[in-house]
Motif scaffolding. Sequence first.
Motif, short mmCIF file in Angstrom:
data_model
loop_
_atom_site.label_atom_id
_atom_site.label_comp_id
_atom_site.label_asym_id
_atom_site.label_seq_id
_atom_site.Cartn_x
_atom_site.Cartn_y
_atom_site.Cartn_z
N ASP A 146 0.82 -1.21 0.00
CA ASP A 146 0.00 0.00 0.00
C ASP A 146 0.86 1.27 0.00
N LEU A 147 1.46 1.54 -1.12
CA LEU A 147 2.25 2.75 -1.26
C LEU A 147 1.99 3.38 -2.63
N THR A 148 1.70 4.67 -2.61
CA THR A 148 1.55 5.42 -3.86
C THR A 148 2.74 6.35 -4.00
N ILE A 149 3.35 6.32 -5.17
CA ILE A 149 4.44 7.26 -5.44
C ILE A 149 3.89 8.30 -6.41
N ASP A 150 3.75 9.50 -5.91
CA ASP A 150 3.10 10.57 -6.67
C ASP A 150 4.15 11.62 -7.05
N GLY A 151 4.42 11.72 -8.34
CA GLY A 151 5.43 12.68 -8.80
C GLY A 151 4.91 14.10 -8.92
N GLN A 152 3.62 14.27 -8.83
CA GLN A 152 3.01 15.61 -8.95
C GLN A 152 3.52 16.36 -10.18
N GLY A 153 3.69 15.64 -11.27
CA GLY A 153 4.14 16.28 -12.51
C GLY A 153 5.64 16.34 -12.68
N SER A 154 6.38 15.64 -11.84
CA SER A 154 7.85 15.70 -11.90
C SER A 154 8.42 14.90 -13.07
N GLU A 171 2.06 7.45 -9.95
CA GLU A 171 1.25 8.44 -10.64
C GLU A 171 1.97 9.76 -10.83
N ASN A 172 1.66 10.38 -11.96
CA ASN A 172 2.04 11.77 -12.22
C ASN A 172 3.55 12.02 -12.28
N PHE A 173 4.25 11.25 -13.06
CA PHE A 173 5.65 11.60 -13.32
C PHE A 173 6.07 11.03 -14.67
N SER A 174 7.20 11.52 -15.13
CA SER A 174 7.78 10.98 -16.36
C SER A 174 9.13 10.35 -16.05
N VAL A 175 9.53 9.44 -16.92
CA VAL A 175 10.79 8.70 -16.76
C VAL A 175 11.62 8.91 -18.03
N PHE A 229 -0.61 2.06 -12.65
CA PHE A 229 0.11 3.20 -13.26
C PHE A 229 -0.95 4.19 -13.71
N GLU A 230 -0.79 5.43 -13.30
CA GLU A 230 -1.76 6.46 -13.66
C GLU A 230 -0.98 7.71 -14.04
N ARG A 271 -2.74 -2.57 -13.65
CA ARG A 271 -3.54 -1.62 -14.40
C ARG A 271 -2.62 -0.50 -14.90
N VAL A 272 -2.74 -0.18 -16.18
CA VAL A 272 -1.99 0.93 -16.76
C VAL A 272 -3.02 1.84 -17.41
N ASN A 273 -3.23 3.00 -16.85
CA ASN A 273 -4.28 3.89 -17.33
C ASN A 273 -3.74 5.28 -17.59
#
Lengths: 604, 604
Positions: free
Chosen positions: B114-122, B144-148, B283-284, B305-307
Amino acid sequence: MKFENCLSFALLLCVGIVVITLTAPRHLVASESLAPQTHTINVADFGVIPGGKDCTRELKNALAACRAKGAKRLVFPKGQYHFLPDHADEAYLFVSNNDEGLKRMAFPLFGFEDLTIDGQGSEFIFHGFLNPFVVQDASKITFENFSVDFDRTFHSEGVILAVDNEGMNVRFSEQFPYKVSKGLLTFVAHENENGPLTSVSKGDIYGSGHLLEFDTAKRETAFMAKDYFFNGTLSYPAKDLGGRVVRLMIPKLAGKIGNTMVFGPNHRNYPGFIITRSSDVSFENITLHHSGGMGILGQLSHNIRVNNCKVTPSHGRMLSTTADATHFVNCTGYIRLTNNLFENQKDDATNIHGIYVQVAEILAPNEILVQLKHRQQHGFDFLSPKVEVEFVRGKSMITFGTATVTKAVRENKEFTRVTFDKPLPKELVVGDALAALRDYPEVTIAGNTIRNNRARGMLLNCRGKTVVENNYFHTPGAAILFEGDSFFWFEQGGVRDCVIRNNVFENCLFGVWGKAVIDVKAGIREDKDKSRYNRNILIENNTFKAFDDYTLLLAYCVDGLTWRNNKVEKTTAYPASGTPSKRFDISYSDNVVIDGEVFKDASN
Amino acid sequence: MKFENCLSFALLLCVGIVVITLTAPRHLVASESLAPQTHTINVADFGVIPGGKDCTRELKNALAACRAKGAKRLVFPKGQYHFLPDHADEAYLFVSNNDEGLKRMAFPLFGFEDLTIDGQGSEFIFHGFLNPFVVQDASKITFENFSVDFDRTFHSEGVILAVDNEGMNVRFSEQFPYKVSKGLLTFVAHENENGPLTSVSKGDIYGSGHLLEFDTAKRETAFMAKDYFFNGTLSYPAKDLGGRVVRLMIPKLAGKIGNTMVFGPNHRNYPGFIITRSSDVSFENITLHHSGGMGILGQLSHNIRVNNCKVTPSHGRMLSTTADATHFVNCTGYIRLTNNLFENQKDDATNIHGIYVQVAEILAPNEILVQLKHRQQHGFDFLSPKVEVEFVRGKSMITFGTATVTKAVRENKEFTRVTFDKPLPKELVVGDALAALRDYPEVTIAGNTIRNNRARGMLLNCRGKTVVENNYFHTPGAAILFEGDSFFWFEQGGVRDCVIRNNVFENCLFGVWGKAVIDVKAGIREDKDKSRYNRNILIENNTFKAFDDYTLLLAYCVDGLTWRNNKVEKTTAYPASGTPSKRFDISYSDNVVIDGEVFKDASN
């Protein structure tokens, strides 16, 4: 479910394959509680039979029986035995000065105590990508009376047919399968096997990344031949000319028609014998024809003896092992190399040294982050609680303090955080080095013949009493080299008591790997006036047969060296350079006595 | 000291590095005993800051805090974050359809629940030889919310300036550092760094082994461009022409001036996200610009899930990930790919399949030795007690029996001895295959755009209910491929209930990777009259825009296929071949209904 440490959790899930990292030595002592046993196991009773079949699986059963019954001898009826990698055990091994990896092992001698493997004159032929012998956390292991060879060598050899400024034509015998495709020469296991090429094809490629010319008639590295290193390749630009002749499309190669170009492997993945954290390991009457890496590599081990053995090519090849014949890292007790023949290996006959890690970061008054800098030292975890270390200035190599490790936490195979029992010396800076202080081994190198290999003879970098006597050297580089540095190889050296006597140095320095027959160096770039890395060297009663007026002795940053009763004879074995060098090239040294006279070191 | 088993002894000595092998799935369920927590951790509090510095070590501390405090969210203030391999954790990982190895990992998410990693647009920028994300033995993980992206891509690209029969001239932008030395072109990390070349030099080489031409203007694989596979190399024969122009000395290359030659890596070492034995991974709004291998690889995992994600190149490059965008092996539960863009990856958008092992030896009436044949499936240990398997005839792919594993003993990453609860079927022979019967995932592929990548769109090889709807396909090969074979890829497939509806297939088959827009194949080489591998496929309400009279549907060894209400529109987007193919190419199939008519299969 929570976990303090994700890695220890993950460790619980390890199954099936074994990962070995190197930690400080653990010397097993024969348990008193075991009833004495002299039981012998014959491999034939387990279906290990000569001929052509793969004996790997049956050998595993024979070894398991040795373990279960406490047998002290495993004997092979004389014959030719074959070992394939398919069903071999596997472990991830870090092997100093060779390449780490997940390795298949024919003889995985893990945790054995008191076992002799007697080949009774047998030939052991290894096939494919297989590590022959791994001795780990074991004691009293003896190998005797067999030879080691590979079905397909990790290197290849081609006879030079033509050379010009744009390339070179070479002919390969069928012993060295290859392919030329899309402008690239690649060495392979078999020429006639080829699956469909896809996005995941690999094939059994014998990658190569080094060229060196050998004199076919003299069976040694060609006079003054240079290394051609290919950084980051495993194949060569080439055209197939038919009839097993290939044109290397590499400009400016040098080579004499009729000589042999040796294509060295681009790895050291398959050393012959790997000895890790073990004690009392002996080799008696072993012939090592080939290995894809060093012949015998001992690390963090205690008491190793190699007597009456040979490292020598088979099947008319120029090359035996594709790296050093023997090599010993952070060992203790004794190292005895006696009455051996070391010839045609693609690097030195031996090197006995320690390892320096570099200080990467100072984290606290008693805590630092250290780095194993040399790629082939990664995973060499010699720092653990109770290990005493010396701190060494990076550029001067002067030791300026010691401390004892209380804790070591590995970040990965390269970096470790180390805590000490006391505050670190104030002068410690990033870039300094540290090495383990230990029971440096007593080294005896006697009665050996060292010849025709690439590079040097013996690298003496051990602080225990070192005696080199009654050997014959014919090496293209320095016959004896002392080094040690903390910026490139990161090898700890610095002899304290070394005797070199009654040796014959015959026509050494016919290649490019050295400036003196006995070359006492160190990687000291600062404070040369003060730093004295090698000490107390006696060189006496040796015979130097020399085809040129080259330097017999170079000494740099030495304290205490005596040269006496050595004989020099002039030969005409190779062309002389015509430009005589200093016979003795001494600088930044104290207490050097040459033939009874104290040498005045003008550089001081 | 005696040891029953040398390997279990050696295992005790494992320290410091972690080796992970793949075993059957283990689904973690959130523990009831934990107090509910919604704690959020901000990486900034641990020194993970945008800019240019390496955040790997600080991120480790932030992840440790998540673990210690049971935090459910790890958030990154919007910015550009950099991660280097130097201080990253390390583990030996087997990654199906990619390359195994000792890997450094920036985000080692082992055992998290139960861990969400949220990049907030990073933006997350990875450097060097680093694996971005590894999710292992974890559950409820959301990204969610990051690019690689990578600082230096694992592939390189050059614009074609000239072509003739002997070679090709290409120009590389500074984005793709390289060197030409001794007749070889090698891609590197940095052009200006070069240590001394020695017997152990390696350098940071970006090995390449595949060429593929892209249409620079259309930003897709060039019309009918072919793969050039280089088996066993990492560099190319070449001459430096200066001005960042290199002449490839490779005969018979094809390519149009102005187009872009893509130099693919010779490995799949650095997939973007590796998911192993985990459950409920989502993945969101993730954008994956690059990875050195597949984008997202799920294995032995449950519910992925990849959305609303994108696989797409950055910095004007032609290529995004260097292999499939997504790929799922022996997964269970559900797989949902919805509302994503998958473009310019160097292989398929997805492939959802199982793995076959081959029977290598029959050891006892209820015991066999099996082999993982495909190199990139080694270490995929899906056989463990209680796993039910099917036995499949190697050449016909007909299932002829099932049994349950009672014991599995691994010889090495390739071979395992397996014992079953009952005698094996009498007809079982060496060369037959077996695969796990399992809770095959329900697959939903909806609302995605798949375009401009090498090869195919979706590979549907899953026995769970599979729905493919409202997608847009513009793929050079088959848009949808069904396969499965037990002699080359060893991928278990065979749909049982598959619906393909309301999709647009626009100008597919502009490349060489397929014979039909929807291609229902199987590797069946015997008993074609009887073997029916894929079953119950409904294809309805799709639009096919086609520039040629090519085959829309190929069906081979299928039982139950209905084609209805599909629209075909003619376009002029690419040159037509001039030789019309069958619109429907049906053979060895039963119960095929095309537009209301039962298809009479003459091949039966």
